[in-house]
Structures are given as structure tokens and as C-alpha cells.
Design a protein around this motif. Structure first.
Motif, mmCIF file in Angstrom:
data_model
loop_
_atom_site.group_PDB
_atom_site.id
_atom_site.type_symbol
_atom_site.label_atom_id
_atom_site.label_comp_id
_atom_site.label_asym_id
_atom_site.label_seq_id
_atom_site.Cartn_x
_atom_site.Cartn_y
_atom_site.Cartn_z
ATOM 1 N N UNK A 102 -6.085 2.817 -5.365
ATOM 2 C CA UNK A 102 -4.921 3.568 -4.499
ATOM 3 C C UNK A 102 -4.262 2.278 -3.895
ATOM 4 N N UNK A 103 -2.971 2.300 -3.554
ATOM 5 C CA UNK A 103 -2.370 1.047 -3.107
ATOM 6 C C UNK A 103 -1.980 1.907 -1.471
ATOM 7 N N UNK A 155 3.929 -5.841 -2.112
ATOM 8 C CA UNK A 155 3.382 -7.157 -1.769
ATOM 9 C C UNK A 155 2.066 -7.421 -2.214
ATOM 10 N N UNK A 156 1.278 -6.203 -2.303
ATOM 11 C CA UNK A 156 -0.380 -6.602 -2.743
ATOM 12 C C UNK A 156 -0.130 -6.564 -4.345
ATOM 13 N N UNK A 157 0.893 -5.935 -5.095
ATOM 14 C CA UNK A 157 0.895 -6.247 -6.444
ATOM 15 C C UNK A 157 1.229 -7.676 -6.644
ATOM 16 N N UNK A 158 2.315 -8.085 -6.084
ATOM 17 C CA UNK A 158 2.868 -9.422 -6.296
ATOM 18 C C UNK A 158 1.615 -10.652 -6.073
ATOM 19 N N UNK A 159 0.911 -10.238 -4.883
ATOM 20 C CA UNK A 159 -0.192 -11.319 -4.938
ATOM 21 C C UNK A 159 -1.136 -11.269 -5.949
ATOM 22 N N UNK A 187 1.569 0.992 -11.050
ATOM 23 C CA UNK A 187 1.428 -0.447 -11.713
ATOM 24 C C UNK A 187 0.461 -0.534 -12.673
ATOM 25 N N UNK A 188 0.628 -1.246 -13.645
ATOM 26 C CA UNK A 188 -0.369 -2.119 -14.415
ATOM 27 C C UNK A 188 0.159 -3.432 -14.840
#
Length: 145
Positions: free
Chosen positions: A52-53, A120-124, A93-94
Motif C-alpha cells: 500500500x502506497x 515520488x515513492x515509485x520513482x525513487x 504499479x509494478x
């Protein structure tokens, strides 16, 4: 052959993280995650997780099949279980390896459009993958109905 998928129990964390260490994946921490364990004839054969994001967004990942159980539908059943768990999220996302993109594509995952706003969490996390893995990964997105 009986293949089942269920939610992991907290006491299985050592087995889970041993498998993730084998695969070179980030270790699981159980909090904010739905971890699935696939069993083939009662033996743990693979796993995956949904992280969970935020209230609308989750990340699917960590799908790993123990080598002697590959090519027996374990990844498929694990992914289907996790997508059912993800029904309440708007965006999933995956970041699979490029060799697995067609597999995820068959479940509605696709590269985000140029105007799509990526968390942003996914980009990082994705930039970390590019620095630490030999196998290329690509961000894929599935918009839930």
C-alpha cells in the motif's frame, strides 16, 4: 497437483525474506503489505506482495517462484490472488524485468503515458532498481475500474 495461494502469516517472515534474498529483492516487513504464499501440493512454491502506497495506490511486486516449482502456474496464481487483493486501489504499479513485461501486460499493465503523474515513492524505487540490478526493469501501471 493442487495449487493454492493464501495470505502469509507473520511467523513465515524468515522463509519469505530468505526467498527475497535469493532473488535479490527488497526484504518484506509485513506492515502495509499483503504477502501471498503459493503452495503446490502443500509445499511453499512461491510468493508475491502488494504494498500500500496510499489510499488509492499500491505497488505489486516481489513475485518469486522457487526454482523447482517454475513453469507450473505458480506466478500466474500468485498474481491473480494479489490483483484480487488490489481491487480497492485505483492505481497499481509494478516494475518487472523486461523479460516479464508481456506476462504483466496480459493482466492490463502497460507503460504509463507521458502525462501520467508517477508517485515520488515509485520513482525513487525505480531509480534504485536501475542502479542495483543487472536485468533491466520498466515501470508498468494498471488503472483499476
Amino acid at each position: 497437483m493442487v495449487l493454492t495461494v493464501r495470505r502469509a502469516l507473520r511467523q513465515e517472515m524468515a522463509w519469505i525474506n530468505d526467498r527475497y534474498d535469493e532473488a535479490g529483492f527488497k526484504r518484506a516487513n509485513f506492515d502495509g503489505e499483503v504477502i501471498a504464499i503459493a503452495e503446490l501440493d502443500g509445499e511453499r512454491a512461491g510468493l508475491g506482495r502488494l504494498i500500500k502506497l496510499d489510499e488509492r495506490t499500491a505497488e505489486l511486486g516481489g513475485i518469486y517462484v522457487v526454482p523447482n516449482f517454475r513453469k507450473q502456474g505458480v506466478a500466474t496464481k500468485t498474481l491473480e490472488f494479489l490483483l484480487k487483493e488490489a481491487e480497492s486501489y485505483h492505481i497499481v504499479y509494478c516494475s518487472p524485468s523486461t523479460t516479464m513485461q508481456d506476462f504483466y501486460g496480459s493482466y492490463g499493465f502497460a507503460p504509463p503515458s507521458l502525462d501520467f503523474s508517477i508517485s515520488p515513492d515509485v520513482k525513487d524505487k525505480l531509480s534504485g532498481y536501475h542502479r542495483t540490478t543487472e536485468d533491466a526493469v520498466q515501470l508498468l501501471v494498471r488503472l483499476q475500474p
